[in-house]
Design a protein around this motif. Structure first.
Motif, PDB file in Angstrom:
ATOM      1  N   ARG A 292       0.842  -1.217   0.000  1.00  0.00           N
ATOM      2  CA  ARG A 292       0.000   0.000   0.000  1.00  0.00           C
ATOM      3  C   ARG A 292       0.867   1.252   0.000  1.00  0.00           C
ATOM      4  O   ARG A 292       0.559   2.243  -0.665  1.00  0.00           O
ATOM      5  CB  ARG A 292      -0.924  -0.016   1.217  1.00  0.00           C
ATOM      6  N   THR A 296       0.918   4.071  -3.000  1.00  0.00           N
ATOM      7  CA  THR A 296       0.696   5.494  -2.702  1.00  0.00           C
ATOM      8  C   THR A 296       1.886   6.345  -3.140  1.00  0.00           C
ATOM      9  O   THR A 296       1.716   7.366  -3.816  1.00  0.00           O
ATOM     10  CB  THR A 296       0.448   5.681  -1.191  1.00  0.00           C
ATOM     11  N   ALA A 472      -9.322  10.630  -8.349  1.00  0.00           N
ATOM     12  CA  ALA A 472      -9.803   9.350  -7.826  1.00  0.00           C
ATOM     13  C   ALA A 472      -8.695   8.624  -7.063  1.00  0.00           C
ATOM     14  O   ALA A 472      -8.940   7.998  -6.026  1.00  0.00           O
ATOM     15  CB  ALA A 472     -10.319   8.483  -8.975  1.00  0.00           C
ATOM     16  N   PHE A 473      -7.459   8.718  -7.566  1.00  0.00           N
ATOM     17  CA  PHE A 473      -6.329   8.066  -6.894  1.00  0.00           C
ATOM     18  C   PHE A 473      -6.125   8.649  -5.498  1.00  0.00           C
ATOM     19  O   PHE A 473      -5.901   7.910  -4.529  1.00  0.00           O
ATOM     20  CB  PHE A 473      -5.060   8.224  -7.728  1.00  0.00           C
ATOM     21  N   TYR A 475      -8.346  10.046  -3.595  1.00  0.00           N
ATOM     22  CA  TYR A 475      -9.451   9.605  -2.742  1.00  0.00           C
ATOM     23  C   TYR A 475      -9.234   8.179  -2.246  1.00  0.00           C
ATOM     24  O   TYR A 475      -9.438   7.872  -1.071  1.00  0.00           O
ATOM     25  CB  TYR A 475     -10.775   9.685  -3.502  1.00  0.00           C
ATOM     26  N   LYS A 476      -8.780   7.314  -3.126  1.00  0.00           N
ATOM     27  CA  LYS A 476      -8.703   5.884  -2.825  1.00  0.00           C
ATOM     28  C   LYS A 476      -7.435   5.498  -2.071  1.00  0.00           C
ATOM     29  O   LYS A 476      -7.461   4.649  -1.168  1.00  0.00           O
ATOM     30  CB  LYS A 476      -8.760   5.095  -4.145  1.00  0.00           C
ATOM     31  N   CYS A 477      -6.311   6.102  -2.388  1.00  0.00           N
ATOM     32  CA  CYS A 477      -5.012   5.552  -1.960  1.00  0.00           C
ATOM     33  C   CYS A 477      -4.189   6.419  -1.022  1.00  0.00           C
ATOM     34  O   CYS A 477      -3.170   5.952  -0.513  1.00  0.00           O
ATOM     35  CB  CYS A 477      -4.165   5.238  -3.198  1.00  0.00           C
ATOM     36  N   GLU A 496      -6.220  -1.642   5.897  1.00  0.00           N
ATOM     37  CA  GLU A 496      -6.596  -1.088   4.599  1.00  0.00           C
ATOM     38  C   GLU A 496      -7.627   0.023   4.717  1.00  0.00           C
ATOM     39  O   GLU A 496      -7.697   0.913   3.883  1.00  0.00           O
ATOM     40  CB  GLU A 496      -7.139  -2.200   3.697  1.00  0.00           C
ATOM     41  N   ARG A 500      -8.960   4.315   2.825  1.00  0.00           N
ATOM     42  CA  ARG A 500     -10.261   4.720   2.294  1.00  0.00           C
ATOM     43  C   ARG A 500     -10.862   5.860   3.098  1.00  0.00           C
ATOM     44  O   ARG A 500     -11.823   6.488   2.686  1.00  0.00           O
ATOM     45  CB  ARG A 500     -11.224   3.529   2.301  1.00  0.00           C
TER      46      ARG A 500
END
Length: 516
Positions: A292, A296, A472-473, A475-477, A496, A500
């Motif tokens: 992760r 990132t 979007a990246f 927001y997600k990662c 995880e 989020r």
């Protein structure tokens, strides 16, 4: 009379008592003043270290800025083709990824501080070769050397600053390299404008030679700044690390707490080394948490460049020519305006990054860039070369670099310097820098060819779509890391759900620590 004397005696006694109390208060005030002075001295010291460590970034910025104008005169003097022009511009970014890869291992071996010195020496050698290059081939040799030096510098400076900074100011201080990149770009643009009136055989050489000057200041800086305390702990030089932390943190309790955290992290590293695992083996076969972190770090570095900022900076004279601005001097003057805007707006990021956090700035930046890139594509595609189209094109370019400087420009370096564990920090950050430099090279080496195939406006529509994906990246990662120590940030990636969510409070971190 007796009552009067008694009252006077009481008054004198009280006066004497008050006198002694005032002296006590004076002593307390003196102590407070001394503490405040020590606090200010430490802040100034960390500030100075961050500034000196960021000087290498001026070299990258200057090269990016000066080449946008120098290439016009190199083309005229050395009679190079358009393909050679793209290779010359883009090869620095591609080659700098080799410097970034080597910089991770080098900074673990000889230290963060001396890796910065090595970066300056290699760049200086490359700049000297470029200055006296008689042919395109020799110019390329100098460009390759400069790229390796820049790769070392852009990788190690944010890591060094993050490791030496107190938690509360880490975001602002780690943004300094991006400030100096912007300052270098602006100086490159100004150099283009100032020397453009000289003969074509001479002007571009002087433009490139000026880039050697920051290296002189870097040599001076290395005599003043200390080594990273985290690197010193990794070398079992704990007393030296404590000495550095005492100069950069506000009280001894905080120093001991930080030192204990670093030793704990270094202890885990030693245990893992004893198990026979190498850093690169674990990076190539990562645990879920490290995976992760890598997604990132490499992702945000890649999005910083693949959204087209280097196309905007390197090729701004060509973009303004497409918009309808006539004459090299007018285009270079418009380019200076871009440089001023890019440098000015980085200050907003410095002021806000430790107050509002990393993630809000990334949202503002990526959304604003998406709008400006789409606007530039539409302007160049549909509005022609009228005065309104020219004004809107200049505004869109300035808006794009402004939003870049407010968020993703500095924040990506902050994130990649703080999210990785101590053992992996240098080499994983190097991987992030490799993603950054590779995407920069792809953009720089393909922009002219793609623009010829689908028009300049069409190319910026593509950049706009990629920028939308970057929202979007984020927001997600990307988790929020504001206000957390480097050792606490490691824990954020263990679960995880953190990636989020929005900001994770200290209680969440403690919960995760207990869970571990």
């Amino acid at each position: 009379m007796g009552t009067q004397r008694w009252g006077m005696g009481i008054g004198m006694a009280l006066g004497a008592k008050n006198k002694y109390r005032r002296m006590d208060f004076h002593d307390e005030d003196e102590d407070d003043l001394q503490m405040e002075k020590r606090r200010n001295d430490r802040r100034k010291y960390v500030f100075a270290c961050s500034v000196f460590a960021s000087l290498n970034s001026v070299l990258l910025g200057y090269d990016v800025g000066v080449m946008s104008g120098a290439i016009l005169f190199i083309q005229e003097d050395l009679k190079i083709t358009e393909v050679q022009e793209e290779i010359l511009v883009g090869v620095l970014s591609i080659v700098s990824l080799l410097g970034s890869l080597g910089g991770g291992r080098t900074s673990d071996s000889i230290g963060r501080k001396w890796t910065m010195g090595l970066a300056a020496i290699v760049f200086q050698l490359g700049a000297a070769v470029m200055t006296f290059a008689p042919t395109f081939q020799v110019l390329m040799i100098g460009r390759i050397l400069a790229g390796v030096g820049i790769g070392f510098g852009v990788m190690v400076a944010p890591v060094y600053i993050a490791e030496i900074s107190p938690t509360a100011a880490r975001g602002s201080l780690t943004s300094f390299p991006e400030i100096f990149i912007n300052l270098g770009i602006l100086l490159g643009y100004v150099s283009n404008y100032v020397f453009s009136g000289l003969p074509a055989h001479t002007n571009w050489r002087i433009m490139l030679a000026v880039g050697i000057l920051p290296s002189v200041f870097i040599a001076f800086a290395l005599c003043l700044i200390p080594e990273s305390p985290r690197w010193l702990v990794m070398q079992n030089r704990v007393d030296e690390a404590r000495s550095v932390l005492l100069k950069t943190n506000e009280n001894e309790a905080e120093v001991e707490e930080r030192l204990a955290e670093i030793q704990l992290a270094a202890g885990h590293s030693s245990a893992e080394k004893n198990e026979g695992k190498t850093v690169w083996h674990e990076i190539l076969h990562p645990s879920p948490a490290l995976q992760r972190m890598l997604i990132t770090g490499i992702g945000i570095q890649s999005f910083q460049q693949i959204t087209g900022i280097d196309a905007t900076v390197y090729y701004s004279p060509e973009i303004f020519a497409t918009a309808g601005i006539d004459g090299s001097s007018n285009r270079l003057a418009a380019t200076v305006a871009v440089g001023v805007t890019k440098t000015a707006f980085i200050m907003f990021a410095i002021l806000l990054i430790d107050k509002v956090g990393r993630k809000p700035l990334l949202y503002v930046s990526t959304i604003g860039m998406t709008v400006c890139l789409f606007s530039l594509g539409a302007t160049l595609s549909f509005l022609g070369e009228g005065s309104f189209g020219i004004a809107l094109a200049v505004l869109s370019v300035c808006g794009n670099v402004a939003f870049f400087s407010v968020g993703i420009g500095p924040v990506c370096w902050v994130l990649t310097s703080e999210i990785f564990p101590l053992r992996f920090r240098a080499q994983a950050s190097a991987l992030g820098a490799v993603g950054n430099r590779m995407c920069s090279g792809i953009v720089a080496m393909s922009f002219l060819s793609v623009s010829r195939a689908i028009t300049v406006g069409g190319t910026f529509f593509i950049f706009s779509a990629i920028s939308a994906f970057s929202v979007a990246f984020v927001y997600k990662c990307v988790p929020e890391t504001k206000g957390k120590s480097l050792e606490q940030i490691e824990v954020l990636f263990q679960d995880e759900y953190v990636l989020r969510g929005s900001e994770v409070e200290l209680g969440d971190v403690q919960h995760l620590v207990q869970k571990e």
